[in-house]
Design an enzyme around this catalytic site. Structure first.
Site, PDB file in Angstrom:
ATOM      1  CD  GLU A 215      12.090 -27.993  17.203  1.00  0.00           C
ATOM      2  OE1 GLU A 215      11.317 -28.665  17.889  1.00  0.00           O
ATOM      3  OE2 GLU A 215      12.066 -26.858  16.974  1.00  0.00           O
ATOM      4  CG  ASP A 216       8.003 -30.098  17.840  1.00  0.00           C
ATOM      5  OD1 ASP A 216       8.853 -29.373  17.303  1.00  0.00           O
ATOM      6  OD2 ASP A 216       6.795 -29.415  18.199  1.00  0.00           O
TER       7      ASP A 216
ATOM      8  CG  ASP B 206       6.134 -25.913   9.288  1.00  0.00           C
ATOM      9  OD1 ASP B 206       6.173 -25.840   8.049  1.00  0.00           O
ATOM     10  OD2 ASP B 206       5.106 -25.344   9.747  1.00  0.00           O
TER      11      ASP B 206
ATOM     12  CG  PHE C 248      -1.873 -27.747  12.312  1.00  0.00           C
ATOM     13  CD1 PHE C 248      -0.730 -27.097  12.329  1.00  0.00           C
ATOM     14  CD2 PHE C 248      -2.545 -27.982  13.666  1.00  0.00           C
ATOM     15  CE1 PHE C 248      -0.260 -26.392  13.551  1.00  0.00           C
ATOM     16  CE2 PHE C 248      -2.115 -27.741  14.788  1.00  0.00           C
ATOM     17  CZ  PHE C 248      -0.742 -26.867  14.737  1.00  0.00           C
TER      18      PHE C 248
ATOM     19  NE  ARG D 194       2.362 -27.967  24.402  1.00  0.00           N
ATOM     20  CZ  ARG D 194       3.007 -27.328  23.465  1.00  0.00           C
ATOM     21  NH1 ARG D 194       3.706 -28.249  22.345  1.00  0.00           N
ATOM     22  NH2 ARG D 194       2.826 -26.193  23.207  1.00  0.00           N
TER      23      ARG D 194
HETATM   24  P1  IMP Z   1       9.530 -23.908  11.866  1.00  0.00           P
HETATM   25  O1  IMP Z   1      10.416 -22.809  12.626  1.00  0.00           O
HETATM   26  O2  IMP Z   1       8.597 -23.226  10.789  1.00  0.00           O
HETATM   27  O3  IMP Z   1      10.473 -24.988  11.259  1.00  0.00           O
HETATM   28  O4  IMP Z   1       8.627 -24.437  12.991  1.00  0.00           O
HETATM   29  C1  IMP Z   1       8.960 -24.964  14.069  1.00  0.00           C
HETATM   30  C2  IMP Z   1       8.030 -25.155  15.208  1.00  0.00           C
HETATM   31  O5  IMP Z   1       6.655 -24.690  14.636  1.00  0.00           O
HETATM   32  C3  IMP Z   1       7.792 -26.409  15.592  1.00  0.00           C
HETATM   33  O6  IMP Z   1       8.881 -26.645  16.777  1.00  0.00           O
HETATM   34  C4  IMP Z   1       6.304 -26.535  16.186  1.00  0.00           C
HETATM   35  O7  IMP Z   1       6.321 -26.230  17.622  1.00  0.00           O
HETATM   36  C5  IMP Z   1       5.708 -25.611  15.297  1.00  0.00           C
HETATM   37  N1  IMP Z   1       5.053 -26.412  14.389  1.00  0.00           N
HETATM   38  C6  IMP Z   1       5.227 -26.557  13.059  1.00  0.00           C
HETATM   39  N2  IMP Z   1       4.536 -27.261  12.408  1.00  0.00           N
HETATM   40  C7  IMP Z   1       3.532 -27.878  13.377  1.00  0.00           C
HETATM   41  C8  IMP Z   1       2.276 -28.755  13.137  1.00  0.00           C
HETATM   42  O8  IMP Z   1       1.996 -29.256  12.084  1.00  0.00           O
HETATM   43  N3  IMP Z   1       1.795 -28.784  14.382  1.00  0.00           N
HETATM   44  C9  IMP Z   1       2.043 -28.276  15.419  1.00  0.00           C
HETATM   45  N4  IMP Z   1       2.952 -27.455  15.604  1.00  0.00           N
HETATM   46  C10 IMP Z   1       4.021 -27.121  14.519  1.00  0.00           C
END
Ligand code: IMP
Length: 178
Positions: A98-99, A102, A152, A165
């Protein structure tokens, strides 16, 4: 968003050096055991591609696509499986790439999905970035590159409204500059 207001958080050199360290840990853990590396599109594409180049064991790469963002900078709180077609992962080593974690909702969704559908040999979750401070779901990455604050982040796979990206570094903008 004004790209000139982007502040660099991790340079290309820092990112690549950390990826190499993560790969070293994985090479140690898996040895010569085959691994299914599952890249979560679109955000993890850069990271996954760079990471697997340093892995020494036999690798099969799979790509799945999930979405939870509303397009801009806020999560919808609901994870959508845009394309989650996977091969038979029973008795396989699965490494999710994963990237960023969050809220953790995406990670939780994916881990639950794998648990419900397969008896893997091992399942490990690897994220380049970990925003521990914003976590809602009770999940932790087995491997992560950098812990980050609640900003962000943009670049190296992470997008703002689909853009940026392709940046080789990771930056952030103050929320009022978005
Ligand atoms: P989560 O489900 O809230 O953990 O978020 C996961 C997804 O939200 C990641 O795979 C990203 O695609 C996107 N995301 C969360 N934080 C950021 C950020 O700071 N910048 C860009 N994308 C984000």
């Amino acid at each position: 968003m004004d790209i000139n207001k982007l502040k660099i958080l991790f340079t290309e050199e820092q990112i690549q050096a950390r990826i190499k360290e993560l790969a070293d840990e994985m090479n140690e853990f898996y040895g010569n055991d085959e691994v299914y590396a599952i890249c979560v599109l679109k955000g993890a594409v850069m990271f996954a591609v760079d990471l697997v180049k340093h892995l020494n064991m036999p690798i099969k790469m799979e790509f799945i696509r999930l979405s939870s963002y509303n397009g801009g900078t806020s999560t919808s709180g609901k994870v959508n499986a845009v394309d989650i077609s996977l091969p038979d992962l029973n008795e396989k080593n699965v490494l999710i790439i994963e990237d960023i974690v969050d809220t953790g909702l995406t990670a939780k969704f994916l881990l639950d999905f794998l648990n419900c559908n397969f008896h893997t040999k091992s399942t490990k979750f690897c994220s380049l970035l970990d925003k521990k401070i914003t976590r809602i779901a009770d999940v932790d990455a087995d491997y992560y590159g950098f812990e980050v604050d609640d900003k962000f982040l943009i670049g190296y796979g992470l997008d703002y409204d689909g853009y940026y990206r392709n940046l080789r570094y990771i930056g952030y903008v103050e929320k009022d500059a978005l």
